[in-house]
Design an enzyme around this catalytic site. Structure first.
Site, PDB file in Angstrom:
ATOM      1  N   LYS A   1       2.094  -3.059   7.234  1.00 39.06           N
ATOM      2  CA  LYS A   1       2.413  -3.412   6.007  1.00 39.06           C
ATOM      3  C   LYS A   1       3.867  -2.840   5.591  1.00 39.06           C
ATOM      4  O   LYS A   1       4.594  -3.705   4.827  1.00 39.06           O
ATOM      5  CB  LYS A   1       1.448  -2.488   5.006  1.00 39.06           C
ATOM      6  CG  LYS A   1      -0.084  -3.200   5.005  1.00 39.06           C
ATOM      7  CD  LYS A   1      -0.246  -4.431   4.535  1.00 39.06           C
ATOM      8  CE  LYS A   1       0.033  -4.450   3.060  1.00 39.06           C
ATOM      9  NZ  LYS A   1      -0.344  -5.586   2.368  1.00 39.06           N
TER      10      LYS A   1
ATOM     11  N   THR B   1       1.002  -1.366  -0.072  1.00 45.90           N
ATOM     12  CA  THR B   1      -0.069  -0.061   0.111  1.00 45.90           C
ATOM     13  C   THR B   1       0.810   1.087   0.140  1.00 45.90           C
ATOM     14  O   THR B   1       2.047   1.258   0.491  1.00 45.90           O
ATOM     15  CB  THR B   1      -1.112   0.095   1.137  1.00 45.90           C
ATOM     16  OG1 THR B   1      -1.602   1.111   1.208  1.00 45.90           O
ATOM     17  CG2 THR B   1      -0.231  -0.203   2.582  1.00 45.90           C
ATOM     18  N   ASP B   2       0.268   2.516  -0.417  1.00 45.11           N
ATOM     19  CA  ASP B   2       1.019   3.592  -0.287  1.00 45.11           C
ATOM     20  C   ASP B   2       1.082   4.130   1.021  1.00 45.11           C
ATOM     21  O   ASP B   2       1.599   4.940   1.248  1.00 45.11           O
ATOM     22  CB  ASP B   2       0.389   4.690  -1.354  1.00 45.11           C
ATOM     23  CG  ASP B   2      -1.225   4.975  -0.815  1.00 45.11           C
ATOM     24  OD1 ASP B   2      -1.588   4.378   0.363  1.00 45.11           O
ATOM     25  OD2 ASP B   2      -1.894   5.898  -1.428  1.00 45.11           O
ATOM     26  N   GLU B   3       0.272   3.410   1.903  1.00 44.86           N
ATOM     27  CA  GLU B   3       0.181   3.887   3.565  1.00 44.86           C
ATOM     28  C   GLU B   3       1.497   3.743   4.172  1.00 44.86           C
ATOM     29  O   GLU B   3       1.748   4.509   5.110  1.00 44.86           O
ATOM     30  CB  GLU B   3      -0.773   3.518   4.120  1.00 44.86           C
ATOM     31  CG  GLU B   3      -2.400   3.869   3.638  1.00 44.86           C
ATOM     32  CD  GLU B   3      -3.233   3.613   4.507  1.00 44.86           C
ATOM     33  OE1 GLU B   3      -3.157   3.489   5.705  1.00 44.86           O
ATOM     34  OE2 GLU B   3      -4.645   3.455   3.991  1.00 44.86           O
TER      35      GLU B   3
ATOM     36  N   TYR C   1      -1.975  -0.392  11.026  1.00 42.61           N
ATOM     37  CA  TYR C   1      -2.047  -1.185   9.570  1.00 42.61           C
ATOM     38  C   TYR C   1      -0.723  -0.865   8.856  1.00 42.61           C
ATOM     39  O   TYR C   1      -0.284  -1.732   8.317  1.00 42.61           O
ATOM     40  CB  TYR C   1      -3.507  -0.347   9.078  1.00 42.61           C
ATOM     41  CG  TYR C   1      -3.579  -0.993   7.445  1.00 42.61           C
ATOM     42  CD1 TYR C   1      -3.624  -2.434   7.019  1.00 42.61           C
ATOM     43  CD2 TYR C   1      -3.449  -0.204   6.479  1.00 42.61           C
ATOM     44  CE1 TYR C   1      -3.485  -2.455   5.725  1.00 42.61           C
ATOM     45  CE2 TYR C   1      -3.098  -0.350   5.159  1.00 42.61           C
ATOM     46  CZ  TYR C   1      -3.411  -1.652   4.757  1.00 42.61           C
ATOM     47  OH  TYR C   1      -3.418  -1.918   3.424  1.00 42.61           O
TER      48      TYR C   1
END
Ligand code: NAD
Ligand code: DAU
Length: 351
Positions: free
Chosen positions: A161, A132-134, A157
């Site tokens: 990741k 993810t970009d997060e 989260y």
């Protein structure tokens, strides 16, 4: 190359689109979909491919090491496309340990099994990690996340990741495990679980319930149609360079409140309600803890190196998405019965 492929998390939102694309486009591949069928996994998402001869579903948990070892021994996978994860930021705030277990431990178990069963003979093998970009944290008003942006995760989260991404690269550097990572922006489309903003808003508008917008709705997300993400994964899996990271995004930034207003207009049209009816349901509620302000992906590398680009304009994709939810009431009813009600009241009652 890559003839027997393990896809993890294939019963979830993005995973089901990836499974469908691979089953349909590659009849000579054997696709094994491994999924624990948590609250987010749903085999109804795959009813159109379930009887295809090149597809098999296996129920199981990626954190169960003996089971994963046995699965690798049985199927002798050539490739892994790893999507299984706990994926919702709000749930990670409620229960961070579940995210560490699945996203960190689960990824490490799969990496270890790949290394063990490929026995350092990596010819024709690939471990593809979907991320993810997060992991890059939160942007201010300007700028983009590139593949060089340093990791700065800020929710349980995104920290889980980011940790899984680090393990993938550690296996690549230490054991030369052939691995690729992609980091994608927010997806939307059919089969999206209605805990996430867009399907939750569609569901609530349809039922004349308040549409909860966190804070002032000023946070910005960069939205990509899920089928475009699945195509990007296909492209990267087949043409990407081992050891590389690819950002995936649609250069499509929206403030939450603007997105919700657009969605309300589409819903009014589709439900034949007077203009402005749905927007009256918008309700500003207490902000998410540690709410990242803005995400924006620079997907130039993927476009220049591998020729991928998004296929849909946002308005068109959002309209298609609304049409899918209105035509699939039964799907929505099934996933919002039972445990969903408990989650919804825990998350929203006191906001
Ligand atoms: P999702 O929550 O809809 O699906 C996750 C799937 O993983 C479910 O089918 C679930 O049953 C399965 N799963 C969960 N824990 C498992 C376990 N221990 N063992 C086996 N299966 C398990 O998630 P999604 O939105 O489809 O996201 C898929 C992947 O893409 C995730 O890795 C996520 O981090 C990443 N991603 C998502 C987005 C997005 O906008 N949704 C964007 C970028 C990246
Ligand atoms: O950026 C990629 C990520 O996008 C993925 O890695 C995650 O798996 C995926 O869930 C998504 O995370 P977000 O937190 O951005 O998505 P969500 O749909 O939960 O929220 C989108 C925005 O809307 C965010 O700014 C929070 C806000 N929001 C969300 C909900 C559920 C609201 O205002 N109200 C809500 O009820």
């Amino acid at each position: 190359m890559h003839n027997t492929i393990l896809i993890t998390g294939g019963a979830g939102f993005i995973g089901s689109h990836v499974v469908r694309l691979f089953v349909k486009n590659y009849p000579h591949y054997q696709i094994i979909n491994l999924d624990a069928l948590t609250y987010a996994g749903n085999l109804e998402n795959l009813k159109d491919v379930k009887d295809q001869p090149n597809y098999k579903f296996v129920k199981g948990d990626i954190t169960d090491e003996p089971f994963i070892d046995e699965l690798f021994a049985t199927y002798k996978f050539d490739g892994v496309i790893h999507l299984a994860a706990e994926s919702h930021v709000d749930r990670s705030i409620m229960d961070p340990l579940a995210f560490i277990k699945t996203n960190v431990m689960g990824t490490a178990v799969l990496l270890n099994a790949s290394r063990k069963y490929w026995k350092d003979n990596y010819e024709g093998k690939l471990f593809y990690h979907v991320s993810t970009d997060e992991v890059y944290g939160s942007l201010g008003e300007e700028g983009f996340f590139t593949e060089q942006t340093a990791f700065d995760p800020r929710s349980p989260y995104s920290a889980s990741k980011a940790s899984s991404d680090h393990f993938v690269l550690a296996y690549y550097h230490t054991y030369h495990l052939p691995a690729i990572i992609s980091n994608c922006s927010n997806n939307y489309g059919s089969n999206h679980f209605p805990e996430k903003l867009i399907p939750l808003a569609i569901h609530n508008i349809k039922n004349n319930k308040p549409v909860p917008v966190y804070g002032k709705g000023e946070n910005v997300r960069d939205w990509l149609f899920v089928e475009d993400h699945a195509r990007a994964i296909d492209t990267i899996f087949h043409k990407g360079r081992v050891g590389e990271t690819y950002n995936i995004g649609g250069f499509n930034e929206w403030k939450n409140i603007d997105l919700i207003n657009l969605l309300c207009m589409i819903m009014d049209k589709k439900l034949q309600r007077a203009p402005g009816t749905s927007a009256k349901l918008i309700t500003f509620v207490k902000d998410r803890a540690g709410h990242d302000l803005r995400y924006a992906i620079d997907a130039t590398k993927l476009n220049k190196e591998l020729g991928w680009e998004p296929s849909l304009q946002f308005e068109e994709g959002l309209e298609k998405t609304v049409e899918w939810y209105l035509a699939n009431e039964e799907w929505l009813e099934h996933v919002t019965s039972g445990a969903y009600q408990d989650y919804y009241s825990d998350q929203y009652q006191k906001r």
